[in-house]
Design a protein around this motif. Sequence first.
Motif, PDB file in Angstrom:
ATOM      1  N   ALA A  59      30.622  23.106 120.576  1.00 17.43           N
ATOM      2  CA  ALA A  59      29.607  23.769 119.755  1.00 17.43           C
ATOM      3  C   ALA A  59      28.372  22.898 119.622  1.00 17.43           C
ATOM      4  O   ALA A  59      27.251  23.407 119.598  1.00 17.43           O
ATOM      5  CB  ALA A  59      30.178  24.092 118.378  1.00 17.43           C
ATOM      6  N   SER A  60      28.562  21.562 119.550  1.00 16.30           N
ATOM      7  CA  SER A  60      27.404  20.700 119.372  1.00 16.30           C
ATOM      8  C   SER A  60      26.462  20.807 120.563  1.00 16.30           C
ATOM      9  O   SER A  60      25.246  20.881 120.400  1.00 16.30           O
ATOM     10  CB  SER A  60      27.861  19.262 119.178  1.00 16.30           C
ATOM     11  N   ILE A 105      32.917  30.159 118.572  1.00 12.51           N
ATOM     12  CA  ILE A 105      33.583  28.948 118.090  1.00 12.51           C
ATOM     13  C   ILE A 105      33.908  29.077 116.605  1.00 12.51           C
ATOM     14  O   ILE A 105      34.972  28.666 116.150  1.00 12.51           O
ATOM     15  CB  ILE A 105      32.704  27.722 118.389  1.00 12.51           C
ATOM     16  N   LEU A 139      34.130  21.618 117.383  1.00  9.66           N
ATOM     17  CA  LEU A 139      32.710  21.323 117.194  1.00  9.66           C
ATOM     18  C   LEU A 139      32.122  20.577 118.380  1.00  9.66           C
ATOM     19  O   LEU A 139      30.911  20.477 118.498  1.00  9.66           O
ATOM     20  CB  LEU A 139      32.511  20.509 115.921  1.00  9.66           C
ATOM     21  N   SER A 179      28.068  31.894 121.657  1.00 11.99           N
ATOM     22  CA  SER A 179      29.101  30.856 121.771  1.00 11.99           C
ATOM     23  C   SER A 179      29.384  30.229 120.416  1.00 11.99           C
ATOM     24  O   SER A 179      30.533  29.932 120.094  1.00 11.99           O
ATOM     25  CB  SER A 179      28.672  29.759 122.737  1.00 11.99           C
ATOM     26  N   VAL A 180      28.311  30.018 119.618  1.00 19.40           N
ATOM     27  CA  VAL A 180      28.518  29.454 118.290  1.00 19.40           C
ATOM     28  C   VAL A 180      29.386  30.401 117.457  1.00 19.40           C
ATOM     29  O   VAL A 180      30.341  29.981 116.796  1.00 19.40           O
ATOM     30  CB  VAL A 180      27.168  29.188 117.601  1.00 19.40           C
TER      31      VAL A 180
END
Lengths: 348, 517
Positions: B495-496, A146, B492, A142-143
């Motif tokens: 993502a966080s 993104i 983000l 997922s990172v």
Amino acid sequence: MTKSTFSLSNSLGLLALLLIMIALPFAIALFDGQSPAAVLGSETGSAKFIQGLLIEVFILAIYALSYDLVLGVTGLLSFGHAMFFAVGAYWTGIAFKSLGWGVGVTLLALVAAAVVQALLFGVVLARVKGITFALVTLGLASVFHIIIQATEFSTYTGADVGLQGVVVPEWIDTVDQRFRFYVIALLATFGFYLLYRRFVDSPTGRVCVAIRENEERALALGYNTFYFKLIALLLASITAAFAGFLHTVHQPIVSPNVASLGFTVAALLMILIGGVGTLSGAILGAAVFRLLEYYLERWFGPSASFLLGLIYIGLVFFLPYGIIGTWHISGFRLKGVTWLLERGRSQN
Amino acid sequence: MTFDRLKKNRTRLITLAILTVLFVTASRGMPADDWALTVLRGLSVGMITFLVAAGLSLIFGLMDVLNLAHGELFMIGAYVGWTVYVRPDTVVDLLTPICLVAVGLALLPLLEPTVDRWQKQLTGRLPQVWPWLTMTLGAGGVVWLFGRYPLSIWHPEEFSQSPGTFALAVDQGTLQVVPAESTGLIVVLGFLLAGFVLAAGIAGWRRLGTAPLSHSGLPRGAVMAGVLLLLVAAVCWLANDSLSNWLLNMNTTGRFFLAMGAATGAGVLLGGFVETTLIRPLYDRPIYQLMLTLGLSFIGIELVRAVWGRPEFTMPKAALFNGRGDGCPAESFADLLANQCATMSLFGARIRTYNEIFIIVVGLVVLIAVWILLQRTRLGMIIRAGVQDSEMVEALGINVRRVFTQVFALGVGLAALGGVLAAPSIGLSNDMGTRLLLLALIALAIGGLTSFPGAAAGAILVGLLQQFMIKYGQIGIPLPFLAEPFKPSPPLVPASAVLLMVVILLVLPQGLFGRNE
């Protein structure tokens, strides 16, 4: 399973299948009223179209094979497998478009990138297992998903519209050299299938199967199971990255969706349709998956997804171990399937 | 002893301490009114996530089923709640055919012995073939009759009849509905008959297996359920107009609570149905459950698209949370209740009553209720024991299969309640379930997969983190060595949460509240 996979009858069968697949575009061209030379000249027509569809099937088949090695053979449930594919696809696009590299250098660098990401997964592998491993790999993927959508890198990745405008070297351009690329993808699929068969039969592969069956026992026998799992991940990562390479060469636009959870789930569906841990099932599953998706969409339009859901549920009940797996059971061999039963019992 | 326990949980305590320090640091960076708003929003998002994560956690802990359709069940809860709230007349119309078909299905145990006796006299391939034919006939009959059933409903394709238009009309108090024509007795009896034909087919299909008949004598529960369904169907048919009008003229607050109850009830029924018919045959094949629940989620999304359409729409807030008159925004909770304000002032911030107070209150009530259920009742004791070792519980003579069904129904009911609760604040869309499922999975992993308090803590943590990231995206974080404050960009935010999960799982593979292996 002491029987070698490279027996004469098996090889002959595979060779026949290969020849049929090579002859298929010509047969379609004849059926459609084109001359066979039209296939070599990449003229527009249903032969060219079917080749395009089959190339997609081959790419998905290579990708599904690599997932079958991780989940079906070694027994590691990973939800981040799409990242392996996406790294290959994006890397190829960036190397061709932004760096202007040739095919050879790109492929070499691709292997390096694949090794690095498999080692990254290896860091996770050393610490967690079971469903937690699945969730952490989901997190890593997922990172990555993104990051490739972030606007900061849009000159390289194209952010959320996807990577566009990749110029592919002429000799494998899928528009002008469709048949050549078709044969390359076909041979790659067969090559990876044979390689994986050989791997599963090799001493290393046997240990991987042992890990799937019972990791504690394999440990007790003195195998450092971590390295064997890492080898399976490495091989799968390189394979999936190669599938990503083929994807970018074939498709002018790489969408960020190839890094999403949905694409990992697609791989899971393909091997479940074909039969977990059977390898040939992964290829068959990829074919069923892609062709079903395409033709349902074409015939039924927006409600295709509903039918697809119904078909998946039907498959679970009527082909309980996938196409190849159920065939093996209702035949006389129970290979690659007993572990699922064992697993169900040990987990309860 | 205490020291040993501290030492054993060292990593966990250090992680919790770091999280606390981070929270305090993040809190000090913003003014009090922003802080109050951010924390309350975080708690609100956390509570919605918790309602989904709680069911996931119970189901995964007890049955090892990772229910990938849970997000879609959340979504269906929202859409069902919307329908009861905005178009109660459609629900009344629909209840008649649904209950009539269900009568036959409820009386299935009564039909089974008769069908069994009859089936034994058949020869050849007939016993294998007739159940399928009868089931097709019954289902086809239901579909055919439904096409002829007069129904007053929205139409997503026409703007003036679309769900969004009706939602707006309810908000402005100008809702006008055209009542459907009354239904003839023949259609009603047809539904009843089709239900029985369907049930007979299912009974025959079930008798094909080797399982012995489960019971003898009169199944009292089934007969009661059948009579009750018949009664509901009759009331909805005979008193259709007056019932619709009563519901339409009802206070929106009352209707909203009715919608909450109806969505939860629908979730419980749906969960029980899915578990008994689809999940139960697959307990021996864990990986294929993923494929099944995935297929279910596709079907759920497409059903919602077919019935309610693709465009997003809103669910208006009930009168209790929407007052804008004198004394608003309220200064205290007493004022809030008296004036039914939409907003209130707290720490100098304007806080929306529904989004930031009501959701949190309901979430807390559910949290405590389920906690009491798990810790203080016999069923809860069985569930906790089953999470540890369900085979052992079964060996002790407890019908674990029934507990499985109850827990699945409870989990889906909670998710559906979360859906209807979230709908007025985030709106209704086709992808709301998928988005929330990912959040719930992250919350689950952070808290420890099978731990109920872990699911709650993980959900609140995820909610708070996301809201703080959003807030800091607006005001920026002053970092050393950077001239401009660092502003986290919108991507983000998800993502966080994901990164937090990865870090926590790498440090604590069993999660914050999971059991040490």
